[in-house]
Design a protein around this motif. Sequence first.
Motif, PDB file in Angstrom:
ATOM      1  N   ILE A 132      16.991  47.435  50.587  1.00 15.42           N
ATOM      2  CA  ILE A 132      15.958  48.332  49.562  1.00 15.42           C
ATOM      3  C   ILE A 132      16.269  46.862  48.426  1.00 15.42           C
ATOM      4  CG2 ILE A 132      17.107  49.648  48.996  1.00 15.42           C
ATOM      5  CD1 ILE A 132      14.732  51.391  48.499  1.00 15.42           C
ATOM      6  N   ALA A 133      15.366  46.384  48.018  1.00 14.56           N
ATOM      7  CA  ALA A 133      14.725  45.598  46.725  1.00 14.56           C
ATOM      8  C   ALA A 133      15.687  46.332  45.426  1.00 14.56           C
ATOM      9  CB  ALA A 133      14.229  44.931  46.506  1.00 14.56           C
ATOM     10  N   LYS A 134      14.662  47.835  45.147  1.00 13.11           N
ATOM     11  CA  LYS A 134      14.694  48.321  43.772  1.00 13.11           C
ATOM     12  C   LYS A 134      14.131  49.973  44.512  1.00 13.11           C
ATOM     13  CE  LYS A 134      10.672  46.812  42.331  1.00 13.11           C
ATOM     14  NZ  LYS A 134       9.677  46.123  41.739  1.00 13.11           N
ATOM     15  N   ARG A 267      37.488  34.159  49.332  1.00 13.02           N
ATOM     16  CA  ARG A 267      37.163  32.816  50.308  1.00 13.02           C
ATOM     17  C   ARG A 267      36.650  33.361  50.711  1.00 13.02           C
ATOM     18  NH1 ARG A 267      41.845  31.137  48.992  1.00 13.02           N
ATOM     19  NH2 ARG A 267      42.905  30.629  50.344  1.00 13.02           N
ATOM     20  N   MET A 268      34.962  32.392  50.196  1.00 10.65           N
ATOM     21  CA  MET A 268      33.821  33.182  50.196  1.00 10.65           C
ATOM     22  C   MET A 268      33.125  32.259  51.967  1.00 10.65           C
ATOM     23  SD  MET A 268      33.339  34.356  47.633  1.00 10.65           S
ATOM     24  CE  MET A 268      31.391  34.586  48.167  1.00 10.65           C
ATOM     25  N   VAL A 269      33.119  33.840  52.706  1.00  8.68           N
ATOM     26  CA  VAL A 269      32.723  32.261  54.286  1.00  8.68           C
ATOM     27  C   VAL A 269      30.923  32.828  54.262  1.00  8.68           C
ATOM     28  CG1 VAL A 269      35.085  33.094  54.843  1.00  8.68           C
ATOM     29  CG2 VAL A 269      32.865  35.367  54.954  1.00  8.68           C
ATOM     30  N   PRO A 270      30.757  31.912  55.358  1.00 10.29           N
ATOM     31  CA  PRO A 270      29.067  32.426  55.690  1.00 10.29           C
ATOM     32  C   PRO A 270      28.655  33.352  55.749  1.00 10.29           C
ATOM     33  CG  PRO A 270      30.299  29.989  57.054  1.00 10.29           C
ATOM     34  CD  PRO A 270      31.348  30.890  56.418  1.00 10.29           C
ATOM     35  N   ASP A 271      27.999  33.824  55.561  1.00 12.08           N
ATOM     36  CA  ASP A 271      26.896  35.379  55.064  1.00 12.08           C
ATOM     37  C   ASP A 271      26.470  35.558  56.436  1.00 12.08           C
ATOM     38  OD1 ASP A 271      26.060  37.682  54.131  1.00 12.08           O
ATOM     39  OD2 ASP A 271      24.589  36.415  53.050  1.00 12.08           O
ATOM     40  N   ARG A 272      26.710  36.752  56.758  1.00 10.23           N
ATOM     41  CA  ARG A 272      26.801  36.951  58.504  1.00 10.23           C
ATOM     42  C   ARG A 272      24.684  37.554  58.446  1.00 10.23           C
ATOM     43  NH1 ARG A 272      27.110  43.487  57.562  1.00 10.23           N
ATOM     44  NH2 ARG A 272      29.147  43.519  58.382  1.00 10.23           N
ATOM     45  N   LYS A 273      24.829  37.517  59.922  1.00 10.99           N
ATOM     46  CA  LYS A 273      22.820  36.823  60.227  1.00 10.99           C
ATOM     47  C   LYS A 273      22.212  38.715  60.023  1.00 10.99           C
ATOM     48  CE  LYS A 273      23.626  34.484  64.628  1.00 10.99           C
ATOM     49  NZ  LYS A 273      23.725  34.805  66.182  1.00 10.99           N
ATOM     50  N   GLY A 274      21.655  38.095  59.498  1.00  7.10           N
ATOM     51  CA  GLY A 274      20.292  39.124  59.271  1.00  7.10           C
ATOM     52  C   GLY A 274      20.738  40.449  57.927  1.00  7.10           C
ATOM     53  N   HIS A 275      22.028  39.767  57.384  1.00  5.04           N
ATOM     54  CA  HIS A 275      22.784  40.541  56.545  1.00  5.04           C
ATOM     55  C   HIS A 275      21.740  41.444  55.134  1.00  5.04           C
ATOM     56  CE1 HIS A 275      26.869  41.316  53.923  1.00  5.04           C
ATOM     57  NE2 HIS A 275      26.333  42.032  54.716  1.00  5.04           N
ATOM     58  N   ASP A 276      21.800  42.869  55.380  1.00  2.74           N
ATOM     59  CA  ASP A 276      20.951  43.548  54.442  1.00  2.74           C
ATOM     60  C   ASP A 276      21.450  43.266  53.126  1.00  2.74           C
ATOM     61  OD1 ASP A 276      18.868  44.554  56.903  1.00  2.74           O
ATOM     62  OD2 ASP A 276      20.517  46.181  57.038  1.00  2.74           O
ATOM     63  N   LEU A 277      20.633  43.190  51.795  1.00  2.14           N
ATOM     64  CA  LEU A 277      20.796  43.673  50.612  1.00  2.14           C
ATOM     65  C   LEU A 277      21.458  44.357  50.034  1.00  2.14           C
ATOM     66  CD1 LEU A 277      21.256  40.833  48.237  1.00  2.14           C
ATOM     67  CD2 LEU A 277      18.646  41.210  47.242  1.00  2.14           C
ATOM     68  N   ARG A 278      21.059  45.428  50.005  1.00  2.00           N
ATOM     69  CA  ARG A 278      21.146  46.651  48.953  1.00  2.00           C
ATOM     70  C   ARG A 278      20.754  48.012  50.098  1.00  2.00           C
ATOM     71  NH1 ARG A 278      17.619  49.075  45.655  1.00  2.00           N
ATOM     72  NH2 ARG A 278      18.865  50.545  44.323  1.00  2.00           N
ATOM     73  N   TYR A 279      21.544  48.861  49.909  1.00  2.00           N
ATOM     74  CA  TYR A 279      21.353  50.145  50.527  1.00  2.00           C
ATOM     75  C   TYR A 279      20.897  51.158  49.205  1.00  2.00           C
ATOM     76  CZ  TYR A 279      23.034  47.760  54.997  1.00  2.00           C
ATOM     77  OH  TYR A 279      23.243  47.288  55.776  1.00  2.00           O
ATOM     78  N   SER A 280      20.579  52.128  49.538  1.00  2.73           N
ATOM     79  CA  SER A 280      20.048  52.921  48.213  1.00  2.73           C
ATOM     80  C   SER A 280      19.411  53.751  48.364  1.00  2.73           C
ATOM     81  CB  SER A 280      19.919  52.467  47.031  1.00  2.73           C
ATOM     82  OG  SER A 280      20.016  53.345  45.759  1.00  2.73           O
ATOM     83  N   VAL A 281      20.366  55.152  48.474  1.00  3.63           N
ATOM     84  CA  VAL A 281      19.309  56.765  48.837  1.00  3.63           C
ATOM     85  C   VAL A 281      18.880  58.062  48.050  1.00  3.63           C
ATOM     86  CG1 VAL A 281      20.464  56.478  51.171  1.00  3.63           C
ATOM     87  CG2 VAL A 281      21.651  57.827  50.016  1.00  3.63           C
ATOM     88  N   ASP A 282      17.995  58.019  48.333  1.00  5.50           N
ATOM     89  CA  ASP A 282      17.862  59.212  46.456  1.00  5.50           C
ATOM     90  C   ASP A 282      18.058  60.655  47.446  1.00  5.50           C
ATOM     91  OD1 ASP A 282      16.254  61.549  45.663  1.00  5.50           O
ATOM     92  OD2 ASP A 282      14.834  60.702  45.510  1.00  5.50           O
ATOM     93  N   GLU A 283      19.013  61.099  47.133  1.00  3.47           N
ATOM     94  CA  GLU A 283      20.318  62.260  48.288  1.00  3.47           C
ATOM     95  C   GLU A 283      19.552  63.902  46.725  1.00  3.47           C
ATOM     96  OE1 GLU A 283      22.339  61.706  43.766  1.00  3.47           O
ATOM     97  OE2 GLU A 283      21.009  60.179  45.715  1.00  3.47           O
ATOM     98  N   SER A 284      18.678  63.678  46.062  1.00  4.10           N
ATOM     99  CA  SER A 284      17.732  64.751  45.664  1.00  4.10           C
ATOM    100  C   SER A 284      18.054  66.224  45.855  1.00  4.10           C
ATOM    101  CB  SER A 284      16.912  64.383  44.686  1.00  4.10           C
ATOM    102  OG  SER A 284      16.014  64.192  45.841  1.00  4.10           O
TER     103      SER A 284
END
Length: 336
Positions: A132-134, A267-284
């Motif tokens: 989720i981007a935002k 050490r910066m390494v090549p990115d993971r395949k299909g790496h999700d950019l961001r996670y965030s949950v609404d815990e209300s």
Amino acid sequence: MRLFVTGAAGFIGSHFARTVLADGYPGLSGATITALDKLTYSGNRDNLPADGPRLSFVHGDVCDRDLLRQVLPGHDAVVHFAAETHVDRSIEGADEFFRTNVLGTHTVLDTALQCGVGRVVHVSTDEVYGSIAKGSWTELDPLLPNSPYAASKAGSDLVARSYWRTHRLDVSITRCTNNYGPYQHPEKLIPLFITNLLEGGHVPVYGDGGNMREWMHVDDHCRAVALVLTRGRAGEVYNVGGGTEETNLAVTERLLELCGADRSAIRMVPDRKGHDLRYSVDESKIREELGYEPRIPFAAGLADTVAWYRDHPDWWKPTKHATSPDETVQDRGLSG
């Protein structure tokens, strides 16, 4: 109350079990536990106390229906932690993930139904939602998993829902953000980086380090699971969040400081395949319905976690280096 806890020798399951046995959760005082674990590479019998009047340990597989039929009768509830969880391993080979996470969940639920177990909590992950981007996901958002691991957990969630809807099994689902704390296997980001730094090694950061995760101490997560077990509603999903949102690079920088290292260790390494950019949950939902809120600030919890690994090399060194001859945990990428 008699509890049947799967994956009880793993990181999160063992924390839950230890706290139950210490009477740390309202409504579960005096509860007994049957702890089931297959003791794969990520399960450790030493994570649990010795067998006693309130704990019995069963070495077994959640896919073993005959075993479950023997040991499940007479229990009041199942707390289902058992799962394959490492994203990188699921990318390398997903068979065991779908076997354990989907078929295993089905076997546990079906056997619980047949044996008359009255309550089940299925422990899942925020990764089932995808990226989720935002903003933040609510429990009503669609499941859009992007890794084989996340897909297997999404499948297990749907199996759990189907047993509530079809059979009226009293089952609830929790979906938590990234956990950290003592006893976590050193293939995961925080313990991998801590132990690498304590051994004078480097830390591998995927891509540009900008992937964002919400971090929660395992103690806060397990308190949420206990609340859902004792007060959650059947057929409901509860997001467990409210932790601290950080990029992987920012977490790395915190760990460098706590371990007395500098940025030359990165050490910066090549990115993971299909790496999700961001996670965030609404815990209300879990806050409003069950009165939940996390208690452990990330800075304090992270410092305590570093101190635990520094003080317990006898626990993590054998675990970390018990790999195949051509691979070490440090050679792997990182989870999260």
